[in-house]
Design a protein around this motif. Sequence first.
Motif, PDB file in Angstrom:
ATOM      1  N   VAL A 228       5.266   7.077  -0.863  1.00 41.57           N
ATOM      2  CA  VAL A 228       5.754   6.056  -1.803  1.00 41.57           C
ATOM      3  C   VAL A 228       4.792   4.865  -1.795  1.00 41.57           C
ATOM      4  O   VAL A 228       4.219   4.525  -0.755  1.00 41.57           O
ATOM      5  CB  VAL A 228       7.202   5.600  -1.457  1.00 41.57           C
ATOM      6  N   TYR A 229       4.615   4.271  -2.952  1.00 43.40           N
ATOM      7  CA  TYR A 229       3.817   3.055  -3.047  1.00 43.40           C
ATOM      8  C   TYR A 229       4.709   1.872  -2.694  1.00 43.40           C
ATOM      9  O   TYR A 229       5.863   1.797  -3.125  1.00 43.40           O
ATOM     10  CB  TYR A 229       3.283   2.885  -4.468  1.00 43.40           C
ATOM     11  N   SER A 230       4.177   0.983  -1.896  1.00 43.63           N
ATOM     12  CA  SER A 230       4.937  -0.193  -1.448  1.00 43.63           C
ATOM     13  C   SER A 230       4.308  -1.440  -2.061  1.00 43.63           C
ATOM     14  O   SER A 230       3.256  -1.883  -1.628  1.00 43.63           O
ATOM     15  CB  SER A 230       4.855  -0.216   0.093  1.00 43.63           C
ATOM     16  N   PRO A 231       4.949  -1.995  -3.100  1.00 45.21           N
ATOM     17  CA  PRO A 231       4.404  -3.228  -3.661  1.00 45.21           C
ATOM     18  C   PRO A 231       4.689  -4.390  -2.705  1.00 45.21           C
ATOM     19  O   PRO A 231       5.575  -4.303  -1.863  1.00 45.21           O
ATOM     20  CB  PRO A 231       5.215  -3.429  -4.951  1.00 45.21           C
ATOM     21  N   ALA A 232       3.956  -5.444  -2.856  1.00 46.65           N
ATOM     22  CA  ALA A 232       4.325  -6.708  -2.212  1.00 46.65           C
ATOM     23  C   ALA A 232       4.518  -7.704  -3.339  1.00 46.65           C
ATOM     24  O   ALA A 232       4.101  -7.465  -4.478  1.00 46.65           O
ATOM     25  CB  ALA A 232       3.255  -7.166  -1.238  1.00 46.65           C
ATOM     26  N   VAL A 233       5.187  -8.804  -3.009  1.00 46.39           N
ATOM     27  CA  VAL A 233       5.482  -9.758  -4.073  1.00 46.39           C
ATOM     28  C   VAL A 233       5.499 -11.171  -3.489  1.00 46.39           C
ATOM     29  O   VAL A 233       5.859 -11.368  -2.325  1.00 46.39           O
ATOM     30  CB  VAL A 233       6.831  -9.378  -4.761  1.00 46.39           C
ATOM     31  N   LEU A 234       5.057 -12.114  -4.298  1.00 43.60           N
ATOM     32  CA  LEU A 234       5.142 -13.524  -3.920  1.00 43.60           C
ATOM     33  C   LEU A 234       6.376 -14.082  -4.605  1.00 43.60           C
ATOM     34  O   LEU A 234       6.479 -14.067  -5.840  1.00 43.60           O
ATOM     35  CB  LEU A 234       3.889 -14.266  -4.386  1.00 43.60           C
ATOM     36  N   ILE A 235       7.332 -14.534  -3.803  1.00 44.68           N
ATOM     37  CA  ILE A 235       8.594 -15.068  -4.331  1.00 44.68           C
ATOM     38  C   ILE A 235       8.713 -16.525  -3.885  1.00 44.68           C
ATOM     39  O   ILE A 235       8.477 -16.827  -2.712  1.00 44.68           O
ATOM     40  CB  ILE A 235       9.808 -14.287  -3.768  1.00 44.68           C
ATOM     41  N   CYS A 236       9.078 -17.402  -4.792  1.00 46.83           N
ATOM     42  CA  CYS A 236       9.214 -18.814  -4.410  1.00 46.83           C
ATOM     43  C   CYS A 236      10.567 -19.379  -4.837  1.00 46.83           C
ATOM     44  O   CYS A 236      11.267 -18.806  -5.667  1.00 46.83           O
ATOM     45  CB  CYS A 236       8.077 -19.655  -4.996  1.00 46.83           C
ATOM     46  N   ASN A 237      10.867 -20.523  -4.257  1.00 48.43           N
ATOM     47  CA  ASN A 237      12.118 -21.213  -4.541  1.00 48.43           C
ATOM     48  C   ASN A 237      12.045 -21.900  -5.912  1.00 48.43           C
ATOM     49  O   ASN A 237      11.114 -22.662  -6.177  1.00 48.43           O
ATOM     50  CB  ASN A 237      12.359 -22.247  -3.426  1.00 48.43           C
ATOM     51  N   PRO A 238      13.000 -21.633  -6.776  1.00 46.03           N
ATOM     52  CA  PRO A 238      12.942 -22.173  -8.150  1.00 46.03           C
ATOM     53  C   PRO A 238      12.911 -23.700  -8.214  1.00 46.03           C
ATOM     54  O   PRO A 238      12.144 -24.263  -8.996  1.00 46.03           O
ATOM     55  CB  PRO A 238      14.226 -21.656  -8.804  1.00 46.03           C
ATOM     56  N   ALA A 239      13.725 -24.357  -7.397  1.00 47.30           N
ATOM     57  CA  ALA A 239      13.777 -25.830  -7.453  1.00 47.30           C
ATOM     58  C   ALA A 239      12.439 -26.422  -7.026  1.00 47.30           C
ATOM     59  O   ALA A 239      11.967 -27.411  -7.596  1.00 47.30           O
ATOM     60  CB  ALA A 239      14.898 -26.355  -6.559  1.00 47.30           C
TER      61      ALA A 239
ATOM     62  N   GLY B 105       0.816  -1.222   0.000  1.00 51.44           N
ATOM     63  CA  GLY B 105       0.000   0.000   0.000  1.00 51.44           C
ATOM     64  C   GLY B 105       0.840   1.257   0.000  1.00 51.44           C
ATOM     65  O   GLY B 105       2.066   1.191   0.077  1.00 51.44           O
ATOM     66  N   PHE B 106       0.187   2.403  -0.106  1.00 53.02           N
ATOM     67  CA  PHE B 106       0.912   3.676  -0.042  1.00 53.02           C
ATOM     68  C   PHE B 106       1.351   3.908   1.399  1.00 53.02           C
ATOM     69  O   PHE B 106       0.573   3.747   2.340  1.00 53.02           O
ATOM     70  CB  PHE B 106       0.025   4.825  -0.523  1.00 53.02           C
ATOM     71  N   ARG B 107       2.593   4.312   1.550  1.00 51.31           N
ATOM     72  CA  ARG B 107       3.166   4.454   2.883  1.00 51.31           C
ATOM     73  C   ARG B 107       2.937   5.855   3.448  1.00 51.31           C
ATOM     74  O   ARG B 107       3.001   6.850   2.722  1.00 51.31           O
ATOM     75  CB  ARG B 107       4.670   4.129   2.847  1.00 51.31           C
TER      76      ARG B 107
END
Length: 319
Positions: free
Chosen positions: A226-237, A140-142
């Motif tokens: 500032v806008y604060s994105p969030a992200v879903l990050i996963c393990n490649p293997a 969200g916007f901070r």
Amino acid sequence: MFRRTLAAAGLATMLAGPALAQTQLTIQHPLPLNSHYGAGATALKEAFERATSGRYRVNIQRNDNEREVIESVQIGTAECYLGSTGPVGNFVPEVRTLDVPFLFRDYPHARGVLDSEIGQQLLTRFQPRGLVGVAWLENGFRHLTNSRREVNAPADMRGLKVRTMENQVHMRAFTALGALPTPMAFSELVPALQQGTVDGQENPIPVIVANNLNQVQRFLTLTGHVYSPAVLICNPAFLARMSAADRNAFNEAARAAARANRDRVSADEASGVEELRRRGMTVVTQVDNAAFQQALSSSAGQIEQQLDRALLQRIRDWR
Ligand code: EAX
């Protein structure tokens, strides 16, 4: 072990017939379950477990140290991270482009850019760093909070000790505003505010509400700096071990997560300021954004010269 797996699989296994080994997927995020992140993680869990008939089990865990979680995902001790992009630039430098103050005009602009080819291209930058950027979510916007005084104008920030995320773009911006930025992990924030190591911090309304920051901060100014994105990050293997069908189901579940997460941000934005007033915060709503932008302009060149200027322009021009 076998018996425990069987019990955990429960009804799904009974319906599916013979017991299959269940694959565990741990997703860590830094807030209570009752939050915009919890909403996203829960939607992902429900959609993915349903689509795979219980062959996967998604464990949602809280971990307030975002950098630590990303490192865990990189080495594979946790499968996925759901959190802000605050520390992500230290892993995937291109993501810093999104951290520039006043880059996004409003929620439709930010969501539109992240859903566009621009957002998709940025997600491809994670792979060379040993991570998979699965989907953009939202923090969200901070806005600025502090325990000292009402901040009405940039001058009121002078000398204020402000916790920032471990993010060099944000730190430069706060220095330009005359504040004293102190980077630290989210896990250290509440103790630092309690002990007076810092006077203030900045976070979106959904975080301030979900984490009860009103208990340690009296003044809130809706700077939306500032806008604060969030992200879903996963393990490649981990993702590579999935069948193509399961991976599709996972990506679909990630989209459901993003929808649930954004809906919750919108709901928190609609009710959060009133809620924080009710909890005793003094809220400055009339903010002269132009004055803050002006105060930041001296540092803009310095910040942007290290970033992809063409990309910044594309984002600014996005309609
Ligand atoms: O991701 O560190 C922060 O201030 C983040 O905005 C928070 O943990 C939610």
